[in-house]
Scaffold this motif. Sequence first.
Motif, PDB file in Angstrom:
ATOM      1  N   ASP A  47       2.916  10.768  -9.145  1.00 31.64           N
ATOM      2  CA  ASP A  47       2.161  11.209 -10.326  1.00 31.64           C
ATOM      3  C   ASP A  47       1.631  12.626 -10.133  1.00 31.64           C
ATOM      4  O   ASP A  47       1.439  13.363 -11.108  1.00 31.64           O
ATOM      5  CB  ASP A  47       0.987  10.253 -10.590  1.00 31.64           C
ATOM      6  N   LEU A  48       1.406  12.994  -8.860  1.00 34.33           N
ATOM      7  CA  LEU A  48       0.920  14.345  -8.554  1.00 34.33           C
ATOM      8  C   LEU A  48       2.065  15.331  -8.342  1.00 34.33           C
ATOM      9  O   LEU A  48       1.829  16.513  -8.100  1.00 34.33           O
ATOM     10  CB  LEU A  48       0.041  14.310  -7.293  1.00 34.33           C
ATOM     11  N   GLY A  49       3.298  14.815  -8.422  1.00 40.08           N
ATOM     12  CA  GLY A  49       4.465  15.681  -8.282  1.00 40.08           C
ATOM     13  C   GLY A  49       4.909  15.943  -6.855  1.00 40.08           C
ATOM     14  O   GLY A  49       5.715  16.844  -6.612  1.00 40.08           O
ATOM     15  N   ILE A  50       4.405  15.157  -5.885  1.00 41.06           N
ATOM     16  CA  ILE A  50       4.784  15.363  -4.477  1.00 41.06           C
ATOM     17  C   ILE A  50       5.179  14.036  -3.818  1.00 41.06           C
ATOM     18  O   ILE A  50       4.609  13.652  -2.784  1.00 41.06           O
ATOM     19  CB  ILE A  50       3.636  16.021  -3.689  1.00 41.06           C
ATOM     20  N   PRO A  51       6.158  13.327  -4.383  1.00 45.03           N
ATOM     21  CA  PRO A  51       6.535  12.036  -3.805  1.00 45.03           C
ATOM     22  C   PRO A  51       7.203  12.191  -2.444  1.00 45.03           C
ATOM     23  O   PRO A  51       7.861  13.197  -2.168  1.00 45.03           O
ATOM     24  CB  PRO A  51       7.516  11.461  -4.832  1.00 45.03           C
ATOM     25  N   LEU A  52       7.022  11.181  -1.592  1.00 46.75           N
ATOM     26  CA  LEU A  52       7.712  11.149  -0.307  1.00 46.75           C
ATOM     27  C   LEU A  52       9.120  10.586  -0.499  1.00 46.75           C
ATOM     28  O   LEU A  52       9.365   9.816  -1.445  1.00 46.75           O
ATOM     29  CB  LEU A  52       6.938  10.260   0.679  1.00 46.75           C
ATOM     30  N   PRO A  53      10.069  10.939   0.370  1.00 46.07           N
ATOM     31  CA  PRO A  53      11.419  10.371   0.278  1.00 46.07           C
ATOM     32  C   PRO A  53      11.371   8.852   0.406  1.00 46.07           C
ATOM     33  O   PRO A  53      10.576   8.312   1.185  1.00 46.07           O
ATOM     34  CB  PRO A  53      12.150  10.998   1.478  1.00 46.07           C
ATOM     35  N   ALA A  96       9.081   5.806   2.738  1.00 50.70           N
ATOM     36  CA  ALA A  96       7.940   5.225   2.008  1.00 50.70           C
ATOM     37  C   ALA A  96       8.441   4.230   0.974  1.00 50.70           C
ATOM     38  O   ALA A  96       9.489   4.435   0.359  1.00 50.70           O
ATOM     39  CB  ALA A  96       7.121   6.323   1.343  1.00 50.70           C
ATOM     40  N   GLY A  97       7.677   3.159   0.784  1.00 48.83           N
ATOM     41  CA  GLY A  97       8.063   2.143  -0.191  1.00 48.83           C
ATOM     42  C   GLY A  97       8.801   0.986   0.456  1.00 48.83           C
ATOM     43  O   GLY A  97       9.129   1.003   1.651  1.00 48.83           O
ATOM     44  N   GLU A  98       9.078  -0.060  -0.335  1.00 46.85           N
ATOM     45  CA  GLU A  98       9.650  -1.293   0.193  1.00 46.85           C
ATOM     46  C   GLU A  98      11.069  -1.125   0.713  1.00 46.85           C
ATOM     47  O   GLU A  98      11.537  -1.919   1.529  1.00 46.85           O
ATOM     48  CB  GLU A  98       9.616  -2.379  -0.893  1.00 46.85           C
ATOM     49  N   THR A  99      11.802  -0.118   0.232  1.00 48.25           N
ATOM     50  CA  THR A  99      13.193   0.070   0.671  1.00 48.25           C
ATOM     51  C   THR A  99      13.319   1.087   1.799  1.00 48.25           C
ATOM     52  O   THR A  99      14.425   1.472   2.159  1.00 48.25           O
ATOM     53  CB  THR A  99      14.058   0.518  -0.516  1.00 48.25           C
ATOM     54  N   ALA A 100      12.212   1.541   2.349  1.00 48.25           N
ATOM     55  CA  ALA A 100      12.237   2.577   3.381  1.00 48.25           C
ATOM     56  C   ALA A 100      12.911   2.078   4.661  1.00 48.25           C
ATOM     57  O   ALA A 100      12.789   0.909   5.030  1.00 48.25           O
ATOM     58  CB  ALA A 100      10.816   3.034   3.699  1.00 48.25           C
ATOM     59  N   THR A 101      13.609   2.980   5.319  1.00 47.10           N
ATOM     60  CA  THR A 101      14.202   2.668   6.619  1.00 47.10           C
ATOM     61  C   THR A 101      13.107   2.545   7.672  1.00 47.10           C
ATOM     62  O   THR A 101      13.075   1.604   8.470  1.00 47.10           O
ATOM     63  CB  THR A 101      15.203   3.763   7.035  1.00 47.10           C
ATOM     64  N   TRP A 151       0.845  -1.204   0.000  1.00 44.88           N
ATOM     65  CA  TRP A 151       0.000   0.000   0.000  1.00 44.88           C
ATOM     66  C   TRP A 151       0.870   1.240   0.000  1.00 44.88           C
ATOM     67  O   TRP A 151       0.609   2.206  -0.733  1.00 44.88           O
ATOM     68  CB  TRP A 151      -0.891  -0.016   1.238  1.00 44.88           C
ATOM     69  N   SER A 152       1.920   1.233   0.801  1.00 41.51           N
ATOM     70  CA  SER A 152       2.833   2.377   0.875  1.00 41.51           C
ATOM     71  C   SER A 152       3.473   2.657  -0.481  1.00 41.51           C
ATOM     72  O   SER A 152       3.605   3.813  -0.901  1.00 41.51           O
ATOM     73  CB  SER A 152       3.921   2.107   1.921  1.00 41.51           C
ATOM     74  N   GLY A 153       3.850   1.579  -1.190  1.00 42.48           N
ATOM     75  CA  GLY A 153       4.453   1.746  -2.508  1.00 42.48           C
ATOM     76  C   GLY A 153       3.513   2.393  -3.504  1.00 42.48           C
ATOM     77  O   GLY A 153       3.895   3.318  -4.240  1.00 42.48           O
ATOM     78  N   TYR A 154       2.262   1.919  -3.558  1.00 40.87           N
ATOM     79  CA  TYR A 154       1.278   2.496  -4.478  1.00 40.87           C
ATOM     80  C   TYR A 154       0.932   3.932  -4.088  1.00 40.87           C
ATOM     81  O   TYR A 154       0.735   4.793  -4.945  1.00 40.87           O
ATOM     82  CB  TYR A 154       0.007   1.644  -4.496  1.00 40.87           C
ATOM     83  N   PHE A 155       0.857   4.184  -2.775  1.00 42.39           N
ATOM     84  CA  PHE A 155       0.547   5.522  -2.294  1.00 42.39           C
ATOM     85  C   PHE A 155       1.621   6.519  -2.728  1.00 42.39           C
ATOM     86  O   PHE A 155       1.316   7.620  -3.210  1.00 42.39           O
ATOM     87  CB  PHE A 155       0.434   5.493  -0.762  1.00 42.39           C
TER      88      PHE A 155
END
Length: 497
Positions: free
Chosen positions: A139-145, A149-154, A129-133
């Motif tokens: 796509d909206l131009g405001i990605p999180l670091p 966020a995402g599978e490689t997040a600390t 879910w975090s990855g898709y979010f």
Amino acid sequence: MASPGTRVKSVEASIRDTEEPEHQLRRNLSALDLTVFGVGVIIGTGIFVLTGVVAKETAGPAVALSFVVAGIVCGLAALCYAEFASTVPVAGSAYTFSYATFGEFIAWIIGWDLVLELALGAATVSVGWSGYFNQLLGDLGIPLPTSIAGETATVNIPAMAIALIMTGVLVLGIKLSSRVTAVIVAIKLVIVLLVIVVGVFYIKGGNYHPFIPPAKPGESGSGVTAPLIQLIAGFTPSTFGVGGIFAGAAIVFFAFIGFDIVATAAEETKKPERDLPRGIIASLAICTVLYVAVSLVVVGMQHYTELSTDAPLAEAFRSVGLPVFSGIISVGALAGLTSVVMILMLGQSRVLFAMSRDHLLPPGLGKVHPKYRTPYIITIATGVVVALLSGFVPLGTLAELVNIGTLFAFVLVSIGVIILRRTRPDLPRAFRVPGVPVVPILSALACLWLMLNLPAETWIRFAVWMVIGLGVYWLYSWQHSRVGRGDQRTTTEAANR
């Protein structure tokens, strides 16, 4: 104390436990609510990802047949779950069913095993879910670091957030949970149907040829990475051809996981003997039809050799000049995963609630909220554990434990139907599996076959998890069990007087 093998909790005793004021849940769910729950947990990333993976690497355009085979296997197990759920309408699903047939020891094993399917599954899906979010934010131009966020997040902040938010929804009541699920399911069904309806107009007949590509040898694993069946029997997997269809079924089977969770809400269903079988079977049938339809559309839009294995639906629409559907499909996937996280945690909390009520876990965990009538302590504990797992643990191949845990539960439930028919033929059964014992035996064998196709390393991890569970049982549950202590409300002897 009685030995674990003789500690069988009668069906009547299990039903009486649901009437205890301190453990009484609110009955608000209908057959429609249960169907929505089932569809909500089954339709997740499977329909958005597995279609492309299996079509390109295993089955070709015949991936639709792989979904049909997997649907049939799940359908056999669903019939067994439907009979049990209507006969023993008690929270806990396979755990409660096993207690009434195999006894306490096997019931503990299956309850411990369900943690693999439900808690670990919820954590894995939260990471997805975090990855898709984050993709949608990109796509909206405001990605999180990527560090948060995402599978490689600390520290995966969105994954932890969605787990905790869904925990709050579950604590506030089963009816609210069903309403939230209904909204989410409506969103993703609209998007799935949109994919089917729009995609039909871009199908090219030539992309279906050959529908079943010629068979060719597959890649053989080595050591613990090889499928267990290969190590035991020297069976070498193949891709494409008829063998590829069945190999693909072993993969897409896991897109169906979740219909069994409907049975965990038995105590919160208005008319469980009627509505549970309807909810279980209807949700599985709806999802099978949608899976087959989507797979036929995708391989018709883009040749299977060119499909993406990461985002096949989005890429298929991009290949025909409709890139806007990439964002729409991401919204659908996000909605799909949201409901999956919530319903997996719902199932987990109800299984642990049943185990707590039997004192196999500390009884204080099973307290029901005086206003919302939900097992709030165990629900919050489940949510915190899922949040921590999804936020800090790189799950990776551990996700395969979800699969083997689910299949193991299916095998025991299938066998349990035969045993309960022989030991308690007098029980009223609102729904009966046809063709007993043939159908349950076929269900158990089909699930066992899929288990054997999992890597040997998954079996090793499964064995280690079970050893840990046995330690917990002998150190705590064995000594505190209500049945083991001769609680007259739960023992079989008392129930049969």
